[in-house]
Design a protein around this motif. Structure first.
Motif, PDB file in Angstrom:
ATOM      1  N   LEU A   1      37.890  50.159  35.906  1.00 31.62           N
ATOM      2  CA  LEU A   1      38.449  48.982  36.566  1.00 31.62           C
ATOM      3  C   LEU A   1      39.582  48.336  35.776  1.00 31.62           C
ATOM      4  CD1 LEU A   1      35.263  47.203  38.016  1.00 31.62           C
ATOM      5  CD2 LEU A   1      36.958  48.595  39.240  1.00 31.62           C
ATOM      6  N   GLY A   2      40.013  48.986  34.699  1.00 31.09           N
ATOM      7  CA  GLY A   2      41.083  48.416  33.888  1.00 31.09           C
ATOM      8  C   GLY A   2      42.391  48.273  34.641  1.00 31.09           C
ATOM      9  N   PHE A   3      42.585  49.074  35.696  1.00 30.41           N
ATOM     10  CA  PHE A   3      43.818  49.030  36.473  1.00 30.41           C
ATOM     11  C   PHE A   3      43.830  47.872  37.473  1.00 30.41           C
ATOM     12  CE2 PHE A   3      42.996  53.466  35.316  1.00 30.41           C
ATOM     13  CZ  PHE A   3      44.189  53.811  34.692  1.00 30.41           C
ATOM     14  N   THR A   4      42.667  47.275  37.714  1.00 31.42           N
ATOM     15  CA  THR A   4      42.573  46.193  38.690  1.00 31.42           C
ATOM     16  C   THR A   4      42.816  44.841  38.021  1.00 31.42           C
ATOM     17  OG1 THR A   4      40.178  45.931  38.366  1.00 31.42           O
ATOM     18  CG2 THR A   4      40.908  47.497  40.050  1.00 31.42           C
ATOM     19  N   GLU A   5      43.141  43.841  38.849  1.00 33.30           N
ATOM     20  CA  GLU A   5      43.492  42.524  38.336  1.00 33.30           C
ATOM     21  C   GLU A   5      42.449  41.482  38.739  1.00 33.30           C
ATOM     22  OE1 GLU A   5      47.292  42.058  40.202  1.00 33.30           O
ATOM     23  OE2 GLU A   5      47.982  43.985  39.416  1.00 33.30           O
ATOM     24  N   GLY A   6      42.248  40.510  37.873  1.00 33.95           N
ATOM     25  CA  GLY A   6      41.342  39.421  38.181  1.00 33.95           C
ATOM     26  C   GLY A   6      39.882  39.828  38.154  1.00 33.95           C
ATOM     27  N   ARG A   7      39.056  38.957  38.720  1.00 32.53           N
ATOM     28  CA  ARG A   7      37.604  39.214  38.762  1.00 32.53           C
ATOM     29  C   ARG A   7      37.167  39.530  40.184  1.00 32.53           C
ATOM     30  NH1 ARG A   7      34.972  34.454  34.894  1.00 32.53           N
ATOM     31  NH2 ARG A   7      36.138  34.989  32.991  1.00 32.53           N
ATOM     32  N   HIS A   8      36.105  40.321  40.268  1.00 35.20           N
ATOM     33  CA  HIS A   8      35.579  40.710  41.574  1.00 35.20           C
ATOM     34  C   HIS A   8      34.109  41.070  41.402  1.00 35.20           C
ATOM     35  CE1 HIS A   8      35.317  43.366  45.270  1.00 35.20           C
ATOM     36  NE2 HIS A   8      35.958  42.316  45.740  1.00 35.20           N
ATOM     37  N   TRP A   9      33.315  40.864  42.457  1.00 34.28           N
ATOM     38  CA  TRP A   9      31.880  41.107  42.343  1.00 34.28           C
ATOM     39  C   TRP A   9      31.542  42.547  41.968  1.00 34.28           C
ATOM     40  CZ3 TRP A   9      29.505  44.807  45.271  1.00 34.28           C
ATOM     41  CH2 TRP A   9      30.167  45.234  46.429  1.00 34.28           C
ATOM     42  N   THR A  10      32.439  43.497  42.259  1.00 30.55           N
ATOM     43  CA  THR A  10      32.155  44.899  41.953  1.00 30.55           C
ATOM     44  C   THR A  10      32.067  45.176  40.453  1.00 30.55           C
ATOM     45  OG1 THR A  10      34.534  45.355  42.202  1.00 30.55           O
ATOM     46  CG2 THR A  10      33.104  45.838  44.092  1.00 30.55           C
ATOM     47  N   GLN A  11      32.523  44.234  39.626  1.00 29.04           N
ATOM     48  CA  GLN A  11      32.366  44.414  38.183  1.00 29.04           C
ATOM     49  C   GLN A  11      30.893  44.426  37.782  1.00 29.04           C
ATOM     50  OE1 GLN A  11      36.436  41.898  37.289  1.00 29.04           O
ATOM     51  NE2 GLN A  11      34.712  41.580  35.926  1.00 29.04           N
ATOM     52  N   LEU A  12      30.016  43.949  38.664  1.00 25.77           N
ATOM     53  CA  LEU A  12      28.581  43.963  38.384  1.00 25.77           C
ATOM     54  C   LEU A  12      27.980  45.352  38.585  1.00 25.77           C
ATOM     55  CD1 LEU A  12      27.549  40.638  40.173  1.00 25.77           C
ATOM     56  CD2 LEU A  12      27.940  40.986  37.720  1.00 25.77           C
ATOM     57  N   VAL A  13      28.651  46.189  39.377  1.00 25.36           N
ATOM     58  CA  VAL A  13      28.072  47.498  39.700  1.00 25.36           C
ATOM     59  C   VAL A  13      28.962  48.675  39.303  1.00 25.36           C
ATOM     60  CG1 VAL A  13      26.663  46.615  41.593  1.00 25.36           C
ATOM     61  CG2 VAL A  13      29.001  47.342  42.059  1.00 25.36           C
ATOM     62  N   LEU A  14      30.239  48.419  39.038  1.00 30.32           N
ATOM     63  CA  LEU A  14      31.148  49.477  38.613  1.00 30.32           C
ATOM     64  C   LEU A  14      31.521  49.280  37.152  1.00 30.32           C
ATOM     65  CD1 LEU A  14      33.543  49.645  41.707  1.00 30.32           C
ATOM     66  CD2 LEU A  14      31.473  50.971  41.273  1.00 30.32           C
ATOM     67  N   HIS A  15      32.096  50.309  36.561  1.00 30.92           N
ATOM     68  CA  HIS A  15      32.369  50.278  35.124  1.00 30.92           C
ATOM     69  C   HIS A  15      33.703  49.627  34.809  1.00 30.92           C
ATOM     70  CE1 HIS A  15      33.992  52.271  31.361  1.00 30.92           C
ATOM     71  NE2 HIS A  15      32.949  51.610  30.931  1.00 30.92           N
ATOM     72  N   GLY A  16      33.685  48.711  33.828  1.00 29.25           N
ATOM     73  CA  GLY A  16      34.924  48.163  33.303  1.00 29.25           C
ATOM     74  C   GLY A  16      35.296  46.811  33.870  1.00 29.25           C
ATOM     75  N   LYS A  17      36.469  46.351  33.471  1.00 29.84           N
ATOM     76  CA  LYS A  17      37.003  45.068  33.921  1.00 29.84           C
ATOM     77  C   LYS A  17      38.521  45.111  33.811  1.00 29.84           C
ATOM     78  CE  LYS A  17      36.596  43.022  29.299  1.00 29.84           C
ATOM     79  NZ  LYS A  17      36.033  41.908  28.493  1.00 29.84           N
ATOM     80  N   SER A  18      39.164  44.079  34.322  1.00 24.87           N
ATOM     81  CA  SER A  18      40.617  43.998  34.272  1.00 24.87           C
ATOM     82  C   SER A  18      41.117  44.046  32.830  1.00 24.87           C
ATOM     83  CB  SER A  18      41.064  42.684  34.929  1.00 24.87           C
ATOM     84  OG  SER A  18      42.457  42.524  34.861  1.00 24.87           O
ATOM     85  N   GLU A  19      42.162  44.866  32.582  1.00 21.12           N
ATOM     86  CA  GLU A  19      42.698  45.048  31.226  1.00 21.12           C
ATOM     87  C   GLU A  19      44.218  44.905  31.247  1.00 21.12           C
ATOM     88  OE1 GLU A  19      39.186  48.344  30.356  1.00 21.12           O
ATOM     89  OE2 GLU A  19      41.289  48.960  30.568  1.00 21.12           O
ATOM     90  N   TYR A  20      44.717  43.905  30.578  1.00 14.95           N
ATOM     91  CA  TYR A  20      46.156  43.623  30.588  1.00 14.95           C
ATOM     92  C   TYR A  20      46.965  44.802  30.043  1.00 14.95           C
ATOM     93  CZ  TYR A  20      50.659  41.689  29.195  1.00 14.95           C
ATOM     94  OH  TYR A  20      51.994  41.494  29.019  1.00 14.95           O
ATOM     95  N   ALA A  21      46.535  45.377  28.917  1.00 13.50           N
ATOM     96  CA  ALA A  21      47.300  46.469  28.302  1.00 13.50           C
ATOM     97  C   ALA A  21      47.371  47.679  29.232  1.00 13.50           C
ATOM     98  CB  ALA A  21      46.678  46.858  26.964  1.00 13.50           C
ATOM     99  N   THR A  22      46.264  47.986  29.911  1.00 17.88           N
ATOM    100  CA  THR A  22      46.249  49.102  30.857  1.00 17.88           C
ATOM    101  C   THR A  22      47.213  48.849  32.003  1.00 17.88           C
ATOM    102  OG1 THR A  22      43.947  49.623  30.319  1.00 17.88           O
ATOM    103  CG2 THR A  22      44.779  50.423  32.437  1.00 17.88           C
ATOM    104  N   GLN A  23      47.210  47.641  32.519  1.00 12.22           N
ATOM    105  CA  GLN A  23      48.089  47.300  33.639  1.00 12.22           C
ATOM    106  C   GLN A  23      49.555  47.311  33.220  1.00 12.22           C
ATOM    107  OE1 GLN A  23      46.383  43.531  34.915  1.00 12.22           O
ATOM    108  NE2 GLN A  23      44.377  44.508  34.855  1.00 12.22           N
ATOM    109  N   ARG A  24      49.851  46.848  32.016  1.00 10.61           N
ATOM    110  CA  ARG A  24      51.238  46.831  31.552  1.00 10.61           C
ATOM    111  C   ARG A  24      51.775  48.258  31.425  1.00 10.61           C
ATOM    112  NH1 ARG A  24      53.831  45.554  25.880  1.00 10.61           N
ATOM    113  NH2 ARG A  24      55.917  44.883  26.525  1.00 10.61           N
ATOM    114  N   ALA A  25      50.973  49.142  30.824  1.00 14.99           N
ATOM    115  CA  ALA A  25      51.394  50.536  30.688  1.00 14.99           C
ATOM    116  C   ALA A  25      51.588  51.179  32.064  1.00 14.99           C
ATOM    117  CB  ALA A  25      50.369  51.318  29.879  1.00 14.99           C
ATOM    118  N   THR A  26      50.690  50.870  32.992  1.00 13.93           N
ATOM    119  CA  THR A  26      50.779  51.426  34.334  1.00 13.93           C
ATOM    120  C   THR A  26      52.048  50.969  35.035  1.00 13.93           C
ATOM    121  OG1 THR A  26      48.366  51.537  34.546  1.00 13.93           O
ATOM    122  CG2 THR A  26      49.642  51.531  36.582  1.00 13.93           C
ATOM    123  N   LYS A  27      52.376  49.702  34.919  1.00 17.97           N
ATOM    124  CA  LYS A  27      53.591  49.177  35.553  1.00 17.97           C
ATOM    125  C   LYS A  27      54.826  49.917  35.043  1.00 17.97           C
ATOM    126  CE  LYS A  27      51.840  44.493  36.368  1.00 17.97           C
ATOM    127  NZ  LYS A  27      51.893  43.068  35.928  1.00 17.97           N
TER     128      LYS A  27
END
Length: 278
Positions: free
Chosen positions: A210-236
């Motif tokens: 979930l590092g590619f996603t932004e903000g918070r979402h209920w799926t963080q309770l059941v899926l792996h990971g969380k929003s990651e600024y460094a991952t998103q910056r590299a992706t952009k």
């Protein structure tokens, strides 16, 4: 006095430039106004623009990628992200069709106040996880698509792995090194190996699913990971460099596509060909 040829930017300089917002003001709209639920981001104006259809991950709303969509739009792309197939039992086949429909909308509808149009010869698809696999399915069925990019691609039904061999256009596959849900060895790597055109597999070693996603979402309770600024910056930066090259012939990010940069590394084993304009 003879002019000195301008040097191409280094990978570091290209990363710094392309990870920042581009030169265009961005408009943000609702695809539902033209019959397809979702988000569309565009430059304020421009004719004959390139367009990208972006597919969300399993259970994810498109708004979790809004920063990426707006970033690409600021660099001159029309980006459409359907908000369909968001349930537990999402149809991969239908979502791939929705990505193609999003491109139809981009090409066929004058967006903004009629000041934006898309060149049907400059179309790409991208997506995260399920959306990445569906982007591969879409490209295998649509000859208009000139480039594909995936983020932590997931296998689909029908198989994205089998479809990859039929895709002859360039592909950039970015895997998350710390992904427990769609590990690269079972997903992005075999898709890259099977790819029918020029392909690059790149890993972000510290990224989670979930590092590619932004903000918070209920799926963080059941899926792996969380929003990651460094991952998103590299992706952009990487997606901007890649689509500028493949869809518009703009090579300012070429060094970025051929060099390891901080936080990402190219998997040389599955890299062949070059990611250049079609």
């Amino acid at each position: 006095m003879a002019r000195t040829a301008k040097k191409a930017p280094s990978a570091k300089n290209a990363f710094e430039e392309l990870s920042r917002r581009g030169p265009h003001d961005v408009l943000h709209g609702d695809l539902a106004l033209v019959g397809l639920p979702g988000i569309v981001c565009t430059p304020r104006s421009g004719l004959g623009l390139p367009a990208i259809a972006f597919g969300h991950g399993w259970l994810q709303p498109p708004r979790r990628y809004l920063g990426l969509l707006r970033h690409l739009a600021s660099w001159g792309f029309v980006v459409a992200a359907p908000a369909t197939q968001r349930g537990v039992f999402a149809s991969h086949r239908m979502f791939a069709t929705d990505l193609r429909t999003a491109l139809d909308v981009a090409v066929g509808v004058r967006l903004g106040e009629g000041e934006i149009s898309v060149d049907e010869k400059k179309l790409g698809v991208a997506g995260h996880a399920m959306g990445g696999g569906c982007a591969v399915l879409a490209a295998a069925e649509d000859e208009r698509i000139r480039a594909v990019a995936t983020l932590a691609a997931a296998e689909t039904r029908p198989s994205a792995l089998e479809a990859a061999a039929r895709v002859k256009v360039p592909g950039l596959h970015i895997a998350a090194g710390n992904d427990l849900l769609t590990p690269a060895v079972a997903n992005a790597e075999p898709i890259a190996r099977a790819w029918g055109g020029a392909v690059q597999l790149r890993t972000v070693p510290k990224a989670s699913h979930l590092g590619f996603t932004e903000g918070r979402h209920w799926t963080q309770l059941v899926l792996h990971g969380k929003s990651e600024y460094a991952t998103q910056r590299a992706t952009k930066a990487l997606l901007t460099a890649y689509f500028l090259s493949t869809l518009t012939g703009d090579r300012r990010g070429e060094a970025l596509l051929t060099t390891d940069i901080k936080g990402t590394q190219i998997d040389q084993t599955h890299t062949r060909g070059t990611l250049t304009a079609a």
